[in-house]
Design an enzyme around this catalytic site. Structure first.
Site, PDB file in Angstrom:
ATOM      1  CB  CYS A   2      -2.934   2.828 -10.843  1.00 12.56           C
ATOM      2  SG  CYS A   2      -2.170   3.972 -10.156  1.00 12.56           S
ATOM      3  NE  ARG A  30       3.366   2.008 -11.643  1.00 11.03           N
ATOM      4  CZ  ARG A  30       3.701   3.473 -11.578  1.00 11.03           C
ATOM      5  NH1 ARG A  30       4.705   3.706 -12.584  1.00 11.03           N
ATOM      6  NH2 ARG A  30       2.765   4.195 -11.160  1.00 11.03           N
ATOM      7  CD1 TRP A  79      -3.083  -2.492  -6.380  1.00 11.09           C
ATOM      8  CD2 TRP A  79      -3.709  -0.504  -5.381  1.00 11.09           C
ATOM      9  NE1 TRP A  79      -3.156  -2.947  -5.426  1.00 11.09           N
ATOM     10  CE2 TRP A  79      -3.285  -1.491  -4.434  1.00 11.09           C
ATOM     11  CE3 TRP A  79      -4.013   0.570  -5.093  1.00 11.09           C
ATOM     12  CZ2 TRP A  79      -3.115  -1.455  -3.309  1.00 11.09           C
ATOM     13  CZ3 TRP A  79      -3.910   0.755  -3.615  1.00 11.09           C
ATOM     14  CH2 TRP A  79      -3.541  -0.200  -2.570  1.00 11.09           C
ATOM     15  CG  ASN A 105      -2.504   6.267 -12.986  1.00 10.26           C
ATOM     16  OD1 ASN A 105      -3.400   5.091 -13.122  1.00 10.26           O
ATOM     17  ND2 ASN A 105      -1.293   6.212 -13.565  1.00 10.26           N
ATOM     18  N   GLY A 106      -4.964   7.751  -9.525  1.00  9.05           N
ATOM     19  CA  GLY A 106      -5.290   8.568  -8.311  1.00  9.05           C
ATOM     20  C   GLY A 106      -6.422   8.538  -7.621  1.00  9.05           C
ATOM     21  CD  GLU A 480      12.459  -4.108   4.520  1.00  4.60           C
ATOM     22  OE1 GLU A 480      11.775  -3.311   4.893  1.00  4.60           O
ATOM     23  OE2 GLU A 480      12.657  -4.510   3.273  1.00  4.60           O
ATOM     24  CE  LYS A 484      10.671  -6.499   2.167  1.00  7.76           C
ATOM     25  NZ  LYS A 484      10.611  -5.459   1.280  1.00  7.76           N
ATOM     26  CD  GLU A 487       6.436  -5.834   1.510  1.00 12.00           C
ATOM     27  OE1 GLU A 487       6.416  -4.763   1.179  1.00 12.00           O
ATOM     28  OE2 GLU A 487       7.654  -6.554   1.490  1.00 12.00           O
ATOM     29  CG  HIS A 503       8.450  -3.402  28.770  1.00 16.08           C
ATOM     30  ND1 HIS A 503       8.715  -2.812  29.999  1.00 16.08           N
ATOM     31  CD2 HIS A 503       9.986  -3.214  28.409  1.00 16.08           C
ATOM     32  CE1 HIS A 503       9.889  -2.746  30.445  1.00 16.08           C
ATOM     33  NE2 HIS A 503      10.497  -3.110  29.651  1.00 16.08           N
ATOM     34  CE  LYS A 602       9.485  -2.392  -6.720  1.00 14.25           C
ATOM     35  NZ  LYS A 602      10.164  -3.125  -5.447  1.00 14.25           N
TER      36      LYS A 602
HETATM   37  N1  GLU Z   1      -9.213   5.900  -7.977  1.00 13.29           N
HETATM   38  C1  GLU Z   1      -9.521   5.072  -9.089  1.00 13.29           C
HETATM   39  C2  GLU Z   1     -10.207   3.685  -8.837  1.00 13.29           C
HETATM   40  O1  GLU Z   1     -10.177   3.179  -7.994  1.00 13.29           O
HETATM   41  C3  GLU Z   1      -8.217   4.777  -9.789  1.00 13.29           C
HETATM   42  C4  GLU Z   1      -7.288   3.777  -9.109  1.00 13.29           C
HETATM   43  C5  GLU Z   1      -5.875   3.671  -9.856  1.00 13.29           C
HETATM   44  O2  GLU Z   1      -5.145   4.512  -9.634  1.00 13.29           O
HETATM   45  O3  GLU Z   1      -5.718   2.615 -10.722  1.00 13.29           O
HETATM   46  O4  GLU Z   1     -10.727   3.248  -9.819  1.00 13.29           O
END
Ligand code: GLU
Length: 607
Positions: A2, A30, A79, A105-106, A480, A484, A487, A503, A602
Site C-alpha cells: 500500500c 511494494r 493492498w 494505509n493500515g 530461507e 524463496k 514466494e 521424526h 514488499k
Molecule cells: N485496510 C485498507 C483496505 O483494505 C487499506 C489497505 C492498505 O493499506 O492498502 O482497504
C-alpha cells in the site's frame, strides 16, 4: 505494501497528475492490487477514478483530465486487507455526500462496530473496506474545520493508519495523520507532498518532515502545520535505483549484485587490528551494549531467518545467550526479559508493523532496542535506541535476496563487536575479519553456479514439493531457501532441520519430492551426510550443496552444487546463493511473475 502520495500546489502550470503518477509508480515494487486518485475540479467537486491491477490501468482512467494543476490530488495503491480486490473497494473512498475523500494505509480493527453504529445513524456504505468508516466519521464530525473532524474521527479508530484526506469544504487543504504506519511531508519547489515512503517523492523535494504517531498535519499551498512541529531534515537521496539494466528481472539483478552490496555493508566497518567491527550507529549505546547479557532477536519472514542465524552466531561467538522469534508472536506472549537484554529488530523496510510494535514494547520496558534495516529514515530507525544500516541499496524484487545477505553480514559485524567485548579472542576475531574481506569474491565465485542451477531447475521443473534441509548455521538457510521457492513459484516447500526429518516428515519423501540439502564441510557435515543417506535409502531424491573439493557426495546425491570453502559461520552467505538462483530459475521456467508474486507485498505495514 500500500502506498499514499498526495500533493498540493499553487503553481497552475505544475503537472501534478504526471508527478503524482510517477511518484505512485515508484511505490509499485511494494506490491498492490488496485490504485486510485481523487482531485478537486475547478467547479469544486471531487473526481475520483480507480482501477484494479496496474497503475497503468488507472492512468487510462485519467487520460481525459487536464494534466496540469489538479490540486489537491491524492493517490493510493491498495493492498487489500478488508474487502475483496474491486474498483469500489479501491481507495480513495468517500463519505455519503462525496465531500470528503480519504486514502488510507493500515487497518481499522474496530471497523465492524463503527460501521454498524454509522449505518444505524443513516450512513450508507459503498465499499466493503474498513477504511470507509473513517470517511463517514469525518463527515459526522465536520463543523467547518477539516483537521478537527479528522482528529475526532481518529479518536474513534482502533488500529493503524496513514491517511490523506481532502474535502470540497476546504478546497486548498490536505489533512494527513499517522499511527504505526509511516507518513511524511515533502517540501518541493511550489509543491508540497504527503507520502508513505520517501522514495516515492524524493526526486521532487528538498526537505522532509516525518509524522510521529497520532500527529495530524494540515498541508496548505503556503506550507504545513503539525501539532508539535518539527525541524525539517535534509533529504539524502542518490537518485533512482529503479533500473533493471540488462536483467530480465529485478530479482536476478539483485542476486547478482550481492558481491558489491556486501562490500558496501562492510565498507569502513572492519577493524583487522582489533579483530572487531566499527559500527558508527552503535557508538551512542556503547556502554549499555557492554552490559548486555541476553539478546532477543525479532523479525518477520526473511528477516526472521536472519534472526535465527544471529541466534546461533551471537551465542557461539559473542557468548551471549540469544533467542529469536517472529515479531508477531513475540509481541503477544508473556515474557520475562531481564533488564540486561538487548532487543535486535531486523527489518528490510524498517516499517514492518509487527516488528515496530515489538520495538515499542521493548523501549517502554527500558530494554535496549537495536535495529538492523536497509531503509534510511524509516520508522524503525526513529524508534530504536541505535542501529546498523545494511546499505544494500533499494531492493525492488518482492522476494528479498541482497538485503538478506547484508543482514547476515551485519549480524556477523555485530557478533564481532559484542564478541570482542567478551570472550572472543583477538586471533579469533582477526580470522573472521580476514575471511569477511574475502566474502565478496567468494560470493562472486559462487554466482558462477547459475547455469548449473538452471540445469537442475529444468530437471525438477515438474515437482510440486520440496524439502530444504540444513543443520546449525544452515538451518535458517534451509528455511530461507524454502521461503524463496514458495514466494515466487507457488510450489510447496518446507525448510527443516536435517535431524528432524526422521521424526515424521520423512513419510513425505519420495522420488518426486526432492530434498535440497545444505551440507558444507562444517561441524555438522557428517550428521547431514547421515540424513542424506536416510533419504536415499527411502528412494528420495537429493540435491546437495557442498564445499568445492568434497567429492564424497557425488556418489550419494542425485545432483551436487558446489560453493567455495569458508568459515563455518560464513557458509550461509554462500549457501543461500544457489537457493536464491534455484527459486529464480524454477519460477522463471514455470512462467511466474517473479518480481511481483501474487498475494505478496514488499514491506508489510499491517499486522
Ligand atoms: N485496510 C485498507 C483496505 O483494505 C487499506 C489497505 C492498505 O493499506 O492498502 O482497504
Amino acid at each position: 505494501m500500500c502506498g499514499i502520495v498526495a500533493c498540493l500546489t499553487k503553481d497552475r502550470d505544475k503537472p501534478t497528475l504526471s508527478i503524482g503518477i510517477d511518484a505512485l509508480t515508484r511505490l509499485e515494487y511494494r506490491g498492490y492490487d488496485s490504485a486510485g486518485a481523487a482531485f478537486r475540479t475547478a467547479s469544486n467537486t471531487i473526481i475520483c477514478k480507480k482501477a484494479i491491477g496496474k497503475i497503468l490501468n488507472l492512468q487510462k482512467e485519467l487520460e481525459e483530465y487536464d494534466q496540469t494543476a489538479l490540486t489537491p490530488l491524492i493517490l493510493h495503491t491498495r493492498w487489500a486487507t478488508h474487502g475483496t480486490v474491486t474498483t469500489s473497494n479501491a481507495h480513495p473512498l468517500s463519505d455519503c455526500s462525496g465531500n470528503f475523500y480519504i486514502a488510507h494505509n493500515g487497518i481499522v480493527e474496530n471497523y465492524t462496530s463503527l460501521k454498524k453504529q454509522l449505518q444505524e445513524e443513516g450512513h450508507v456504505f459503498l465499499s466493503e473496506t474498513d477504511t470507509e468508516v473513517i470517511a463517514h466519521l469525518i463527515e459526522k464530525y465536520f463543523i467547518n474545520n477539516l483537521e478537527d473532524a479528522v482528529r475526532k474521527a481518529l479518536e474513534q479508530v482502533v488500529g493503524t493508519y496513514g491517511i490523506a484526506v481532502i474535502s470540497t469544504y476546504e478546497p486548498d487543504k490536505i489533512v494527513a495523520a499517522s499511527l504505526s504506519s509511516p507518513l511524511l511531508i515533502g517540501l518541493g519547489e511550489d509543491i508540497i507532498f504527503v507520502a508513505s515512503d520517501l522514495s516515492a517523492i524524493a526526486p521532487y523535494i528538498q526537505k522532509v518532515v516525518y509524522l510521529d504517531d497520532r500527529e495530524v498535519a494540515v498541508i496548505e499551498p503556503n506550507g504545513y502545520t503539525i501539532i508539535r512541529e518539527k525541524k525539517p531534515q535534509e533529504v539524502q537521496w542518490s537518485g533512482s535505483a529503479h533500473d533493471k539494466g540488462n536483467y530480465p528481472h529485478y530479482m536476478l539483478q539483485e542476486i547478482m549484485e550481492q558481491p558489491s552490496t556486501l562490500e558496501e555493508t562492510m565498507r569502513g566497518r572492519l577493524d583487522l587490528q582489533e579483530g572487531s567491527a566499527k559500527l558508527g550507529g552503535l557508538i551512542s549505546v556503547a556502554v549499555r551494549l557492554s552490559r548486555v547479557n541476553n539478546v532477543q532477536l525479532v523479525g518477520c519472514g526473511t528477516a526472521y531467518h536472519a534472526c535465527l542465524f544471529g541466534e546461533y552466531l551471537l551465542e557461539e561467538h559473542a557468548c551471549i545467550s540469544s533467542k529469536s522469534e517472529v515479531s508477531s508472536e513475540f509481541r503477544y506472549r508473556k515474557r520475562a526479559l531481564s533488564k540486561d537484554t538487548a532487543l535486535i529488530a531486523v527489518s528490510q523496510s524498517g516499517e514492518t508493523a509487527d516488528t515496530l510494535a515489538a520495538i515499542k514494547d521493548a523501549v517502554s520496558n527500558n530494554i535496549l532496542a537495536l535495529g538492523i534495516t536497509n531503509s534510511i529514515g524509516s520508522t524503525q530507525t526513529r524508534i530504536t535506541d541505535a542501529g546498523v544500516y545494511t546499505r544494500s541499496g533499494t531492493e525492488i524484487g518482492v522476494a528479498a535476496t541482497k538485503t538478506f545477505t547484508s543482514q547476515l553480514v551485519s549480524l556477523v559485524l555485530l557478533a564481532l563487536l559484542l564478541g570482542r567485548q567478551r570472550k572472543l579472542t583477538l586471533p579469533e576475531g582477526q580470522t573472521i575479519v580476514n575471511e569477511l574481506l574475502r566474502i565478496p569474491n567468494l560470493v562472486r565465485h559462487t554466482l558462477l553456479c547459475t547455469d548449473r542451477v538452471l540445469e537442475i531447475a529444468k530437471k525438477y521443473e515438474n515437482c510440486e514439493n520440496f524439502f530444504f534441509l540444513g543443520r546449525k548455521y544452515n538451518y535458517p538457510i534451509a528455511k530461507e531457501g524454502a521461503l524463496k521457492l514458495k514466494e515466487i513459484s507457488y510450489v510447496h516447500a518446507e525448510g527443516s532441520y536435517g535431524g528432524e526429518l526422521k521424526h515424521g516428515e520423512l513419510a513425505l519423501v519420495s522420488e518426486h519430492f526432492p530434498s535440497i540439502c545444505i551440507v558444507p564441510k562444517d561441524s555438522v557435515y557428517d550428521k547431514m551426510v547421515s540424513n542424506i543417506e536416510e533419504i536415499k535409502t527411502r528412494n528420495g531424491t537429493v540435491i546437495a550443496i557442498t564445499t568445492e573439493g568434497n567429492t564424497e557426495l557425488k556418489s550419494i546425491a542425485d545432483d551436487v552444487i558446489y560453493i567455495p570453502e569458508t568459515l563455518e559461520i560464513l557458509y550461509p552467505i554462500l549457501s543461500i546463493i544457489p537457493l536464491q538462483l534455484f527459486a529464480y530459475h524454477f519460477a522463471n521456467l514455470r512462467g511466474c511473475d517473479i518480481d511481483k508474486p501474487r498475494n505478496l507485498a514488499k514491506s508489510v505495514t499491517v499486522e
